[in-house]
Design a protein around this motif. Structure first.
Motif, PDB file in Angstrom:
ATOM      1  N   SER A  52      -4.457   5.628  -2.584  1.00 42.78           N
ATOM      2  CA  SER A  52      -3.655   5.005  -1.531  1.00 42.78           C
ATOM      3  C   SER A  52      -2.162   5.290  -1.686  1.00 42.78           C
ATOM      4  CB  SER A  52      -3.886   3.491  -1.532  1.00 42.78           C
ATOM      5  OG  SER A  52      -3.521   2.917  -2.779  1.00 42.78           O
ATOM      6  N   SER A  53      -1.818   6.194  -2.597  1.00 39.04           N
ATOM      7  CA  SER A  53      -0.403   6.424  -2.913  1.00 39.04           C
ATOM      8  C   SER A  53       0.388   6.969  -1.727  1.00 39.04           C
ATOM      9  CB  SER A  53      -0.269   7.368  -4.107  1.00 39.04           C
ATOM     10  OG  SER A  53      -0.841   8.632  -3.805  1.00 39.04           O
ATOM     11  N   GLY A  54      -0.271   7.693  -0.823  1.00 42.99           N
ATOM     12  CA  GLY A  54       0.441   8.260   0.320  1.00 42.99           C
ATOM     13  C   GLY A  54       0.497   7.346   1.524  1.00 42.99           C
ATOM     14  N   LEU A  55      -0.069   6.151   1.409  1.00 40.78           N
ATOM     15  CA  LEU A  55      -0.118   5.226   2.545  1.00 40.78           C
ATOM     16  C   LEU A  55       1.069   4.277   2.510  1.00 40.78           C
ATOM     17  CD1 LEU A  55      -3.929   4.347   2.406  1.00 40.78           C
ATOM     18  CD2 LEU A  55      -2.812   6.062   3.845  1.00 40.78           C
ATOM     19  N   THR A  56       1.649   4.030   3.673  1.00 47.23           N
ATOM     20  CA  THR A  56       2.787   3.110   3.762  1.00 47.23           C
ATOM     21  C   THR A  56       2.413   1.794   4.427  1.00 47.23           C
ATOM     22  OG1 THR A  56       3.457   4.135   5.859  1.00 47.23           O
ATOM     23  CG2 THR A  56       4.446   5.005   3.824  1.00 47.23           C
ATOM     24  N   ASP A  57       1.279   1.771   5.117  1.00 45.51           N
ATOM     25  CA  ASP A  57       0.842   0.558   5.806  1.00 45.51           C
ATOM     26  C   ASP A  57       0.040  -0.304   4.826  1.00 45.51           C
ATOM     27  OD1 ASP A  57      -0.152  -1.427   7.433  1.00 45.51           O
ATOM     28  OD2 ASP A  57      -1.203  -0.085   8.814  1.00 45.51           O
ATOM     29  N   ALA A 100      -7.503  -1.590   3.039  1.00 50.72           N
ATOM     30  CA  ALA A 100      -8.742  -0.988   3.542  1.00 50.72           C
ATOM     31  C   ALA A 100      -9.313   0.011   2.549  1.00 50.72           C
ATOM     32  CB  ALA A 100      -8.483  -0.315   4.889  1.00 50.72           C
ATOM     33  N   VAL A 101      -8.457   0.878   2.006  1.00 51.14           N
ATOM     34  CA  VAL A 101      -8.916   1.877   1.036  1.00 51.14           C
ATOM     35  C   VAL A 101      -9.452   1.194  -0.218  1.00 51.14           C
ATOM     36  CG1 VAL A 101      -8.122   3.674  -0.548  1.00 51.14           C
ATOM     37  CG2 VAL A 101      -7.458   3.753   1.856  1.00 51.14           C
ATOM     38  N   ALA A 102      -8.720   0.209  -0.712  1.00 55.69           N
ATOM     39  CA  ALA A 102      -9.127  -0.476  -1.940  1.00 55.69           C
ATOM     40  C   ALA A 102     -10.478  -1.160  -1.774  1.00 55.69           C
ATOM     41  CB  ALA A 102      -8.064  -1.502  -2.340  1.00 55.69           C
ATOM     42  N   VAL A 103     -10.669  -1.856  -0.668  1.00 56.73           N
ATOM     43  CA  VAL A 103     -11.910  -2.598  -0.459  1.00 56.73           C
ATOM     44  C   VAL A 103     -13.087  -1.656  -0.254  1.00 56.73           C
ATOM     45  CG1 VAL A 103     -13.122  -4.171   1.106  1.00 56.73           C
ATOM     46  CG2 VAL A 103     -10.767  -4.664   0.415  1.00 56.73           C
ATOM     47  N   ARG A 104     -12.921  -0.654   0.584  1.00 59.96           N
ATOM     48  CA  ARG A 104     -14.041   0.257   0.854  1.00 59.96           C
ATOM     49  C   ARG A 104     -14.435   1.027  -0.402  1.00 59.96           C
ATOM     50  NH1 ARG A 104     -13.076   3.740   6.129  1.00 59.96           N
ATOM     51  NH2 ARG A 104     -15.077   4.572   5.438  1.00 59.96           N
ATOM     52  N   TYR A 105     -13.452   1.460  -1.174  1.00 57.91           N
ATOM     53  CA  TYR A 105     -13.759   2.206  -2.393  1.00 57.91           C
ATOM     54  C   TYR A 105     -14.436   1.314  -3.429  1.00 57.91           C
ATOM     55  CZ  TYR A 105     -13.201   6.042  -5.681  1.00 57.91           C
ATOM     56  OH  TYR A 105     -13.446   7.079  -6.546  1.00 57.91           O
ATOM     57  N   THR A 106     -14.008   0.067  -3.505  1.00 59.81           N
ATOM     58  CA  THR A 106     -14.625  -0.876  -4.436  1.00 59.81           C
ATOM     59  C   THR A 106     -16.086  -1.109  -4.087  1.00 59.81           C
ATOM     60  OG1 THR A 106     -12.511  -1.997  -4.842  1.00 59.81           O
ATOM     61  CG2 THR A 106     -14.512  -3.225  -5.366  1.00 59.81           C
ATOM     62  N   GLY A 159       2.167  -6.927   1.658  1.00 59.29           N
ATOM     63  CA  GLY A 159       1.912  -7.010   3.092  1.00 59.29           C
ATOM     64  C   GLY A 159       2.569  -8.221   3.729  1.00 59.29           C
ATOM     65  N   ILE A 160       2.560  -9.334   3.012  1.00 62.12           N
ATOM     66  CA  ILE A 160       3.206 -10.555   3.504  1.00 62.12           C
ATOM     67  C   ILE A 160       4.724 -10.356   3.546  1.00 62.12           C
ATOM     68  CG2 ILE A 160       3.695 -12.969   2.976  1.00 62.12           C
ATOM     69  CD1 ILE A 160       0.854 -13.196   1.855  1.00 62.12           C
ATOM     70  N   ALA A 161       5.277  -9.745   2.486  1.00 66.86           N
ATOM     71  CA  ALA A 161       6.723  -9.519   2.427  1.00 66.86           C
ATOM     72  C   ALA A 161       7.187  -8.590   3.548  1.00 66.86           C
ATOM     73  CB  ALA A 161       7.105  -8.934   1.067  1.00 66.86           C
ATOM     74  N   ALA A 162       6.333  -7.618   3.906  1.00 67.61           N
ATOM     75  CA  ALA A 162       6.677  -6.674   4.968  1.00 67.61           C
ATOM     76  C   ALA A 162       6.370  -7.232   6.358  1.00 67.61           C
ATOM     77  CB  ALA A 162       5.908  -5.370   4.761  1.00 67.61           C
ATOM     78  N   LYS A 163       5.853  -8.463   6.404  1.00 70.07           N
ATOM     79  CA  LYS A 163       5.475  -9.137   7.650  1.00 70.07           C
ATOM     80  C   LYS A 163       4.376  -8.383   8.397  1.00 70.07           C
ATOM     81  CE  LYS A 163       9.994 -11.356   8.203  1.00 70.07           C
ATOM     82  NZ  LYS A 163       9.531 -12.561   7.500  1.00 70.07           N
ATOM     83  N   ARG A 164       3.605  -7.602   7.640  1.00 75.51           N
ATOM     84  CA  ARG A 164       2.434  -6.934   8.225  1.00 75.51           C
ATOM     85  C   ARG A 164       1.289  -7.914   8.337  1.00 75.51           C
ATOM     86  NH1 ARG A 164      -0.326  -4.197  11.539  1.00 75.51           N
ATOM     87  NH2 ARG A 164      -1.327  -2.245  10.891  1.00 75.51           N
ATOM     88  N   GLU A 192     -10.351  -3.187  13.354  1.00 77.49           N
ATOM     89  CA  GLU A 192     -11.533  -2.313  13.399  1.00 77.49           C
ATOM     90  C   GLU A 192     -11.135  -0.843  13.405  1.00 77.49           C
ATOM     91  OE1 GLU A 192     -13.868  -3.607  16.708  1.00 77.49           O
ATOM     92  OE2 GLU A 192     -14.741  -5.305  15.589  1.00 77.49           O
ATOM     93  N   LYS A 193     -10.039  -0.517  14.065  1.00 75.29           N
ATOM     94  CA  LYS A 193      -9.576   0.871  14.087  1.00 75.29           C
ATOM     95  C   LYS A 193      -9.257   1.355  12.681  1.00 75.29           C
ATOM     96  CE  LYS A 193      -6.027   3.846  16.147  1.00 75.29           C
ATOM     97  NZ  LYS A 193      -4.830   3.885  17.046  1.00 75.29           N
ATOM     98  N   ILE A 194      -8.561   0.521  11.930  1.00 70.23           N
ATOM     99  CA  ILE A 194      -8.212   0.881  10.547  1.00 70.23           C
ATOM    100  C   ILE A 194      -9.463   0.930   9.674  1.00 70.23           C
ATOM    101  CG2 ILE A 194      -7.012   0.085   8.463  1.00 70.23           C
ATOM    102  CD1 ILE A 194      -4.839  -1.044  10.308  1.00 70.23           C
ATOM    103  N   ALA A 195     -10.349  -0.037   9.860  1.00 67.74           N
ATOM    104  CA  ALA A 195     -11.539  -0.140   9.013  1.00 67.74           C
ATOM    105  C   ALA A 195     -12.458   1.061   9.137  1.00 67.74           C
ATOM    106  CB  ALA A 195     -12.306  -1.415   9.358  1.00 67.74           C
ATOM    107  N   TYR A 196     -12.515   1.660  10.329  1.00 65.57           N
ATOM    108  CA  TYR A 196     -13.453   2.756  10.563  1.00 65.57           C
ATOM    109  C   TYR A 196     -12.815   4.140  10.402  1.00 65.57           C
ATOM    110  CZ  TYR A 196     -17.236  -0.322  11.937  1.00 65.57           C
ATOM    111  OH  TYR A 196     -18.237  -1.271  11.919  1.00 65.57           O
ATOM    112  N   ARG A 197     -11.584   4.198   9.943  1.00 68.42           N
ATOM    113  CA  ARG A 197     -11.004   5.496   9.640  1.00 68.42           C
ATOM    114  C   ARG A 197     -11.698   6.098   8.421  1.00 68.42           C
ATOM    115  NH1 ARG A 197      -4.637   3.786  10.349  1.00 68.42           N
ATOM    116  NH2 ARG A 197      -4.633   3.744  12.628  1.00 68.42           N
TER     117      ARG A 197
END
Length: 247
Positions: A104-109, A115-121, A160-165, A235-240
């Motif tokens: 996930s190092s290249g992801l900024t969102d 999503a990557v962490a959960v699916r890979y786990t 994510g909370i700090a970034a208000k995402r 769902e869009k993010i989850a199914y990438r």
């Protein structure tokens, strides 16, 4: 048919290079190899036993018997039961968490990172059931906030909370919601590989939509909504295919 001169011109295939033995100084000493193998057997036995009973429910003699190692040899590698547990967390979870960080190092969102962490786990837990069971045990312990995957998940939610995402501002309960859902999904994994159970409970499982093919994506979509994303975006993010392409 080739002439004599042609036959002379034909080249014989070059002989296969012969692998030379390693110099004596490069070989692992027999004693060091045995020590490494013994340590690996102890860790493997501890993982299987602690996945089933938890750290508190396992005695050192159970570990040595399962590893086929003398009781006294245990202390050549670990000071205590707590020490071998810490080594397990380092080898099983810290290393895995480092891999997730790399993926996930290249992801900024922050949502994509989760999503990557959960699916890979979830993928790892299904491939290696003992690993998944150990994660459930560790995830329900008081140590979950201090090391390994739990610590990384807490960090990513906080970002994510700090970034208000994420709209949730309760870090602890957001962590509990995400972590609890992941552990529940892992606990369901054995059903997918048990044809008898799937057949016996086919009607109920169908009603619940129990499907091994999309359990990871559905888990991620639910978690992202819990953290505050709208359903369509979650769902869009989850199914990438961010994770499946890295298997």
């Amino acid at each position: 048919m080739p002439t004599t001169s042609n036959r002379r011109a034909l080249k014989r295939p070059a002989p296969e290079p012969v692998a030379l033995p390693k110099p004596a100084e490069d070989r692992e000493p027999r004693g060091a190899r045995r020590k490494r193998e013994t340590r690996a057997r102890l860790l493997d036995a501890a993982l299987r036993l602690m996945a089933e009973k938890g750290m508190e429910g396992v005695a050192i003699n159970e570990i040595t018997e399962a590893a086929d190692v003398g009781f006294g040899s245990f202390y050549n590698h670990f000071e205590s039961k707590e020490a071998i547990y810490a080594a397990l967390v380092d080898s099983v979870f810290e290393e895995f968490a480092d891999t997730v960080d790399r993926l996930s190092s290249g992801l900024t969102d922050p949502a994509e990172v989760i999503a990557v962490a959960v699916r890979y786990t979830l993928m790892r837990a299904r491939r290696e059931p003992v690993w998944g069971q150990f994660l459930i045990r560790d995830g329900l312990s008081a140590r979950v906030l201090q090391r390994g995957l739990g610590h990384r998940l807490l960090r990513d939610i906080e970002r994510g909370i700090a970034a208000k995402r994420f709209t949730s501002d309760d870090l602890l309960m957001s962590f509990a919601s995400v972590g609890g859902t992941v552990l529940t999904a892992i606990a369901m994994m054995p059903f997918f590989d048990d044809p008898a159970a799937m057949k016996a409970e086919a009607a109920r499982f169908k009603k619940l939509g129990l499907n091994a093919n999309n359990i990871g994506e559905r888990t991620v979509a639910t978690l992202l909504q819990t953290l505050g994303l709208k359903r369509a975006e979650a769902e869009k993010i989850a199914y990438r295919p961010a994770v499946s392409s890295l298997e």
